[in-house]
Scaffold this motif. Sequence first.
Motif, PDB file in Angstrom:
ATOM      1  N   ALA B 267      11.087  17.273  54.972  1.00  0.00           N
ATOM      2  CA  ALA B 267      11.171  16.439  53.760  1.00  0.00           C
ATOM      3  C   ALA B 267      10.295  17.039  52.658  1.00  0.00           C
ATOM      4  O   ALA B 267       9.305  17.700  52.942  1.00  0.00           O
ATOM      5  N   HIS B 268      10.684  16.791  51.400  1.00  0.00           N
ATOM      6  CA  HIS B 268       9.877  17.263  50.276  1.00  0.00           C
ATOM      7  C   HIS B 268       8.494  16.603  50.304  1.00  0.00           C
ATOM      8  O   HIS B 268       7.493  17.251  50.060  1.00  0.00           O
ATOM      9  N   ALA B 269       8.491  15.290  50.581  1.00  0.00           N
ATOM     10  CA  ALA B 269       7.233  14.561  50.771  1.00  0.00           C
ATOM     11  C   ALA B 269       6.269  14.706  49.601  1.00  0.00           C
ATOM     12  O   ALA B 269       5.076  14.904  49.787  1.00  0.00           O
ATOM     13  N   TYR B 323       9.283  20.410  44.685  1.00  0.00           N
ATOM     14  CA  TYR B 323       9.388  21.638  45.488  1.00  0.00           C
ATOM     15  C   TYR B 323      10.843  22.003  45.739  1.00  0.00           C
ATOM     16  O   TYR B 323      11.156  22.776  46.634  1.00  0.00           O
ATOM     17  N   MET B 459      14.971  23.337  49.128  1.00  0.00           N
ATOM     18  CA  MET B 459      13.532  23.104  49.161  1.00  0.00           C
ATOM     19  C   MET B 459      12.851  24.468  49.229  1.00  0.00           C
ATOM     20  O   MET B 459      13.276  25.341  49.973  1.00  0.00           O
ATOM     21  N   TRP B 582       4.109  22.501  56.858  1.00  0.00           N
ATOM     22  CA  TRP B 582       5.466  22.504  57.432  1.00  0.00           C
ATOM     23  C   TRP B 582       5.431  23.040  58.862  1.00  0.00           C
ATOM     24  O   TRP B 582       6.063  22.492  59.769  1.00  0.00           O
TER      25      TRP B 582
END
Lengths: 152, 670
Positions: B267-269, B323, B459, B582
């Motif tokens: 996820a971009h988060a 991102y 992403m 990540w």
Amino acid sequence: MTRLTVNGAEVVVTSDGDTPLLTVLRDELGLVGSRFGCGQGLCGACFVRLGDAVVPSCQTPLWQAEGQAVTTVEGLAGGEGPHPVQAAILERQAAQCGFCIAGIVVRAAALLDSEPGPDSARVAEALERNLCRCGSQQRIVEAVVAAGGGHG
Amino acid sequence: MGDVPAHIVANPRLGSWLTAGDGYVEVRVGKVELGQGIVTALAQIAADALGLPLAAVRMLPASTTGPDQGLTAGSLSVLHAGPALRHLGGAVRSLTSGPVHPPSAYVEAIRALDPETDLTGVEPASPAAPSEVGRSAQRLDLPDKVLGRPRYLADLRPEGLLHGRVLRPPSVGARLEELDDDWKAPGVGLVRDGSFVGVVGEREVEVDRALEQLERDCRWEERDLLPDQDDLPAWLREGPHEEIAVLDEGGPDFVAHSASYSKPFLAHASIAPSCGMARWDDDGLQVWSHSQGIHPLRAAVAETLDLDPDAVQVEHVENAGCYGHNGADDAAFDAVLLARAVPGRPVLARWSRRDELAWGPLSSAMTATVSAGLVDGRIAGWTYDVWSQGHSSRPGFRGAPGLLAGAHLATPVPLPPPTDPPLTAGGGSTRNATPIYTVGPRRVTGHRKTETPLRTSSMRSLGAYLNVFAIESFIDELAAIAGADPVRFRLNHLDDARARHVVDTAARLGGWGEPLPEDVGRGIGFARYKGVGAWCAVVAEVAAESDVRVRRLTVVADVGTVVNPDGARNQLEGGAVQATSWTLKERVRFDRRRITSDDWEGYPILGFAEAPPVDVHLVDSDQPSVGAGEATQGPTAAALANAAHHALGVRVRDLPLDRAAIVRAIEAQK
């Protein structure tokens, strides 16, 4: 009506007592420096000082702040300019998107008030409840250490 | 006359780029601030090109009334906007015979220029020596952010503002089955169109409470559409696929070694949930968005609602770090739909944390298998296959508007299946799938899964993250088989002088070969982003026991001419830390129906105490600039896995490199 002190000024707000303090600050008082990040008290973007404690304002109901002193990021800068933590962050360009930084400034300023001259391990520990997604942690820690007069 | 930059040809009107105020000029570029500092770097380029001090250059937000410079993505902003700004500045100096002194007189001369001037017809004056480019100018946007001033989209408080919230369905494919026709909550109005449902009101607290009530009162029909989260490599290898033939020169005659690698959905988060603002009035529709591409967003909104695109204006406003293709465009469209119910009033629609983690486009899970021959310590033939979902479902990409709420309307505009950017733009699934090393005949193939319930898009570095992780892990495995030192083995297979210099420098600065304590390992990862961008090597030092703790990262990059050295270092440092997060911690989790990693406890990211020290070294270069923002992602992952292998003696090929993965790797070795 709830009476509280925000950044040194007494204010009376009309939001009901269960309204999150963050919503009162942003929506009723127009103080948008405290950011909404998660609404669950898990990211630190909305940290404010409530008395001597640092609290997530998204999870703090207004009634809890009644009669107390609230300090937000807007209230940290003095007459002479930015708070030393803010100045050190700007000097080191210790932010990328900056969305986390207001909450970090509040937490770090409280740390320096209670523990002068923390080292980098202590600063990192103190910021454990603040999230940063852009990867600026190292610069932020260095900035806070420098603002506190410490040496890493 | 020399070549006119493409972005000037597409946007030839002087007035769309430049206006002059009282003692300053205003420059409007089509590139947007995503937290990466690009607007400051472009201001430096503009100042030098015009011959003005940086303080006399003000950067305006990108708008559909200004130049269209496509997306702000792919580490291409300096490459795209730099030549355009240099042409603009050269043309202005030529038209005004400037710069004249004092700057205020020069600004007056600029103000007197005809905004309709066609820039393609002006021979630019030759450039002066740079005074801003190459200097670590302070970011123009940071003071507001650090001092807590209004700066973000979420902070906009225009006259008459209403707050809006959308209740997203609980799961992919869910349909709103039941909601009372006369549903009411204090202080809000309900907006419903099919399975799109939301509330609008004056006071944020009432809107938030109404959303909670709405959630209790809606009944949804849900379906089990999601794959088994614990068996993603097998699921990715199931078709149907579209084959992407990147390269076919044959392959190895004899396979000496073969291995498979994988990454989960990510996820971009971003720290802020996405948001958007919109206002409908007699003149049309005005939208404020933190999108990476305001022009494609305008087209997508117009197409979904069957509007004339000229009646829609979109202006960029900064928000939290971006991102890649996140929820920005979707949130903007939410605001558009909510604001349609209250003409004349601006509506600010903000997502929840759950929306952001569960409904923002994801980075695709991927798996790859590499095989190679080895003859006399040299790689002799190489086969690489990668399986992935597509890495773009951006608005307008391949013709579909692709706005989330469109799929939930009574007359749905379905979301397109994710596809990939073309190979000429670096590809998506196969980005960096071709090794930079001299490896004999190569066969490189992508297999893009064409049917999926999970929405994926771009992403940071797209497929390069997994591909570089796989290739660089495999290179270490081959080096071990060949009995060679991993750095020496790389250099033996690298012909490109800039690549060799970067690897060599990283090894030297990263302490390669120096003794380490027990349980500590050192590893390297290297790539040239997209095969045409920045060269970047990362040396990681990790302590590994039950889990991996990063002691130090050394990043060396050659990004060509550096516009803003500290800005480039900041991007590389941040990229390395994000890639560490990540690699060590992140994984989107779901059951067969719902995304379950929908808060910070379910989707933990790297904390302050875990973030490693990072040393960044930029190679001196006067070559053309290439972007820095995505270069570290793959090399960092590989360096961490190689360092963990060095420390533990086991190889983790399936990310994340967490405690469970280490236990599995140890079990597998027994």
